[in-house]
Motif scaffolding. Structure first.
Motif, PDB file in Angstrom:
ATOM      1  N   THR A 169      -6.044  23.439  -9.668  1.00 20.12           N
ATOM      2  CA  THR A 169      -4.881  24.305  -9.466  1.00 20.12           C
ATOM      3  C   THR A 169      -4.883  24.947  -8.092  1.00 20.12           C
ATOM      4  O   THR A 169      -5.913  25.436  -7.615  1.00 20.12           O
ATOM      5  CB  THR A 169      -4.861  25.410 -10.546  1.00 20.12           C
ATOM      6  N   GLU A 191       4.938  29.609  -9.311  1.00 19.47           N
ATOM      7  CA  GLU A 191       4.847  28.171  -9.106  1.00 19.47           C
ATOM      8  C   GLU A 191       3.407  27.786  -8.762  1.00 19.47           C
ATOM      9  O   GLU A 191       2.756  28.460  -7.960  1.00 19.47           O
ATOM     10  CB  GLU A 191       5.785  27.722  -7.987  1.00 19.47           C
ATOM     11  N   HIS A 194      -0.512  21.385  -9.449  1.00 19.94           N
ATOM     12  CA  HIS A 194      -1.576  20.776 -10.236  1.00 19.94           C
ATOM     13  C   HIS A 194      -1.786  19.329  -9.794  1.00 19.94           C
ATOM     14  O   HIS A 194      -0.865  18.695  -9.254  1.00 19.94           O
ATOM     15  CB  HIS A 194      -1.232  20.811 -11.731  1.00 19.94           C
ATOM     16  N   VAL A 204       4.746  22.814 -10.682  1.00 18.37           N
ATOM     17  CA  VAL A 204       5.196  23.295 -11.987  1.00 18.37           C
ATOM     18  C   VAL A 204       5.610  24.749 -11.877  1.00 18.37           C
ATOM     19  O   VAL A 204       5.047  25.526 -11.099  1.00 18.37           O
ATOM     20  CB  VAL A 204       4.089  23.137 -13.064  1.00 18.37           C
ATOM     21  N   SER A 206       5.240  27.900 -13.804  1.00 21.16           N
ATOM     22  CA  SER A 206       4.250  28.293 -14.812  1.00 21.16           C
ATOM     23  C   SER A 206       4.523  29.707 -15.313  1.00 21.16           C
ATOM     24  O   SER A 206       4.920  30.596 -14.556  1.00 21.16           O
ATOM     25  CB  SER A 206       2.840  28.219 -14.209  1.00 21.16           C
ATOM     26  N   GLU A 223      -0.390  29.215 -21.691  1.00 24.94           N
ATOM     27  CA  GLU A 223       0.230  28.792 -20.433  1.00 24.94           C
ATOM     28  C   GLU A 223       1.255  27.691 -20.716  1.00 24.94           C
ATOM     29  O   GLU A 223       0.917  26.658 -21.317  1.00 24.94           O
ATOM     30  CB  GLU A 223      -0.827  28.292 -19.456  1.00 24.94           C
ATOM     31  N   ASN A 225       4.127  25.227 -18.787  1.00 25.01           N
ATOM     32  CA  ASN A 225       4.475  24.718 -17.457  1.00 25.01           C
ATOM     33  C   ASN A 225       5.653  23.762 -17.549  1.00 25.01           C
ATOM     34  O   ASN A 225       5.749  22.970 -18.502  1.00 25.01           O
ATOM     35  CB  ASN A 225       3.285  23.992 -16.818  1.00 25.01           C
TER      36      ASN A 225
END
Length: 608
Positions: A169, A191, A194, A204, A206, A223, A225
């Motif tokens: 990440t 944002e 990944h 993504v 998130s 979480e 996404n």
């Protein structure tokens, strides 16, 4: 519906019968083994718990009562009787019943929770968004099907892994700050970038939600996404297209944009701005670069405007010239708007417009207007030729007469110097009068640019009227002047104002050619209006202005005269508007035509 109603009772009958048989078998087994009341109750509890998983509370009560009856009949003193001899057996039976109901209720509740969790997991697996749960050490404890499809790792591969290590990440801000916000507010959005199993990066959107115990202790992080990679690509493509269209539009309009961060001294130029200043687009723009291209006569002015904007932070709008390396001159119009943010950083966003073509066109237009004005003056003088000849002839004839008188006085036997001196003085006066008429005519016929000076409007009117005296006599028109002594001083071109007055006077004279039955009177009036402007009004006693022509009088090439060019009133309007005033026409209450124009006083005009 009928089938459903019948299926439920059949199911209960089968369940209750099977449960009673199972409890009966357990009773027989425990009795043969010689187990006491407590041990048998424990066995019954196991059977009842297993049976309670198959139905509701009613079935649990049925099985508990049946089991209680078996315990009382086969294992409590006296045996094979429902009587109870010892109090301890009564307490044991009551405890069994309560425990049985409590355990079966708890088991059903746990079962419902398990079913709800399985249903939630099933729904999360159906969702296209990625959903996973990680504990407070970021170890993954749940991984839905959407996460499998997006990232490429199966659930068995992801569970137990540290999420940030698995997905590599990349955070928009330090992770410690994100966790601090999550613990403080219970959620975080942003944002992330990944890395999927195949090594491809994905952007993504998130959202993190903190899961807490009843006491508020953090337990886990949910979480979710959303894949925004294609969305981001579309936004980037849109920005590139917009930038391309903007660059093309700026190139077509010869307008560039710029940004100036005063606090940091940073300057941004668009591609068109570089082209306007004729600099390489790879260079970093600076104020000194702009000043290096500025015309030497405008450098001090431009520097003053820049310094003033940097100090005050106010919007600015000005024009100046550029002197390019090849010797060509460009005219620029620069406008900028001040932008302020929460940190009080002073910035400007503005536009640079190349107005060279417009300024050249304006210059050519002024030259054409001057040419037309010169032509109309010559035309007006042509119409006034008889009047001018008469005005010049009068002083010349007077000079001849006085000269002859001088000769006669000098030829007397006794000369009279006093009379000769008087005749010579009159000759000098008449000569100056003729010379003044010639000077005025020469002024009107001269061709050149506008030359504004401080003047008195009443004097301009008097000079113009002196050229139309014979025209007034020949058309039997009486002229009346009503000149106000309270007029403000003007800053204007004397010759151009004389031309306007001459045009209006000649038009008024010609408008009364067909008039009969009443006096032909022309009135020139001056006054000062409420705004402090000087106003000139020319009244004639003609038939007035027709409604169908009122809106076209000052348009080029429109005329009501058989041999007119249609440029006189149009040029009058151009002259007055160039002086900051306006001109208009209307009918007086008595249907007489009135042509008026107003001019701003010196201080207003010069400030413009």
């Amino acid at each position: 519906m009928m089938i459903d109603r019948l299926a439920r009772p059949r199911y209960l009958m089968v369940l209750w019968l099977s449960g009673c048989i199972a409890l009966s078998g357990a009773t027989w087994l425990c009795f043969r083994l010689g187990l006491d009341l407590s041990a048998t109750g424990f066995v019954f509890l196991i059977v009842i718990v297993l049976l309670s998983l198959m139905d509701s509370l009613i079935s649990s009560i049925v099985f508990s009562i049946f089991a209680l009856s078996c315990l009382n009949y086969f294992f409590a003193e006296p045996l094979f009787s429902f009587q109870i001899t010892y109090a301890r057996d009564l307490l044991a039976l009551a405890a069994f019943l309560i425990t049985s109901l409590a355990i079966t209720t708890l088991v059903r509740h746990i079962r419902r929770l398990g079913n709800a969790q399985r249903e939630q997991a099933r729904l999360l697996d159906l969702a296209h968004d990625t959903v996973f749960v990680r504990d407070m050490s970021d170890v993954i404890t749940y991984w839905n099907r959407g996460a499998e499809e997006l990232y490429g790792w199966k659930k068995r591969e992801a569970l137990g892994k540290t999420s940030h290590d698995l997905l590599q990440t990349r955070f928009p801000t330090p992770l410690d700050e994100i966790n601090e916000t999550l613990l403080r507010t219970g959620s975080w959005e942003g944002e992330l970038v990944h890395t999927k199993r195949d090594g491809v990066n994905v952007i993504v959107g998130s959202r993190w939600s903190l899961q807490q115990s009843e006491s508020g202790r953090p337990l886990a992080i949910l979480e979710t996404n959303i894949d925004m990679t294609e969305h981001k690509r579309a936004e980037e493509a849109l920005r590139r297209n917009q930038a391309q269209y903007l660059a093309e539009a700026q190139a077509l309009s010869l307008s560039g944009s710029f940004g100036w961060n005063v606090s940091r001294g940073e300057i941004f130029w668009s591609d068109q701005s570089f082209r306007i200043f004729e600099y390489d687009g790879e260079t970093t723009p600076t104020i000194e670069m702009a000043l290096a291209r500025t015309h030497p006569d405008d450098v001090a002015f431009v520097r003053q405007m820049i310094d003033q904007a940097a100090q005050t932070g106010q919007d600015f709008d000005y024009e100046h010239r550029l002197l390019m390396p090849g010797g060509s001159i460009k005219h620029l119009h620069v406008v900028a708007h001040a932008v302020r943010d929460d940190h009080a950083i002073r910035r400007f966003v503005g536009a640079i417009m190349d107005v060279t073509a417009a300024r050249l066109a304006e210059r050519q237009l002024r030259e054409v207007q001057a040419e037309l004005a010169h032509v109309t003056r010559l035309t007006a003088l042509g119409e006034l030729s008889a009047s001018i000849a008469h005005e010049v002839t009068q002083p010349l004839a007077a000079i001849v007469t006085n000269g002859e008188a001088c000769l006669r006085w000098l030829g007397h036997p006794i000369p009279s110097p006093e009379e000769v001196q008087a005749c010579v003085e009159r000759m000098i006066v008449d000569g100056k009068r003729a010379a003044e008429i010639v000077r005025r005519v020469r002024q009107l016929t001269r061709k050149g640019v506008s030359q504004k000076v401080h003047l008195d409007l009443n004097d301009v009117i008097s000079d113009a009227v002196s050229l139309v005296q014979h025209e007034l006599l020949s058309h039997r028109v009486s002229l009346r002047l009503k000149l106000s002594p309270e007029l403000p001083p003007l800053f204007a071109d004397r010759i151009e104002l004389q031309q306007v007055i001459l045009n209006l006077v000649i038009n008024g004279i010609q408008a009364m050619d067909a008039l009969s039955g009443r006096p032909r009177e022309l009135l020139i009036e001056t006054l000062r209006d409420e705004q402090g402007y000087a106003v000139v009004a020319v009244h004639d006693a003609g038939s007035g202005i027709k409604p169908e022509t009122a809106n076209r009088l000052f348009k080029p090439f429109f005329t009501t005269k058989p041999n007119g060019m249609g440029m006189g009133l149009s040029i009058c309007r151009s002259i007055i508007e160039a002086h900051g005033g306006r001109v208009w026409a209307s009918n007086h209450a008595s249907q007489d035509a009135v042509f008026q124009f107003s001019l701003p006083p010196t201080n207003v005009n010069e400030s413009c």
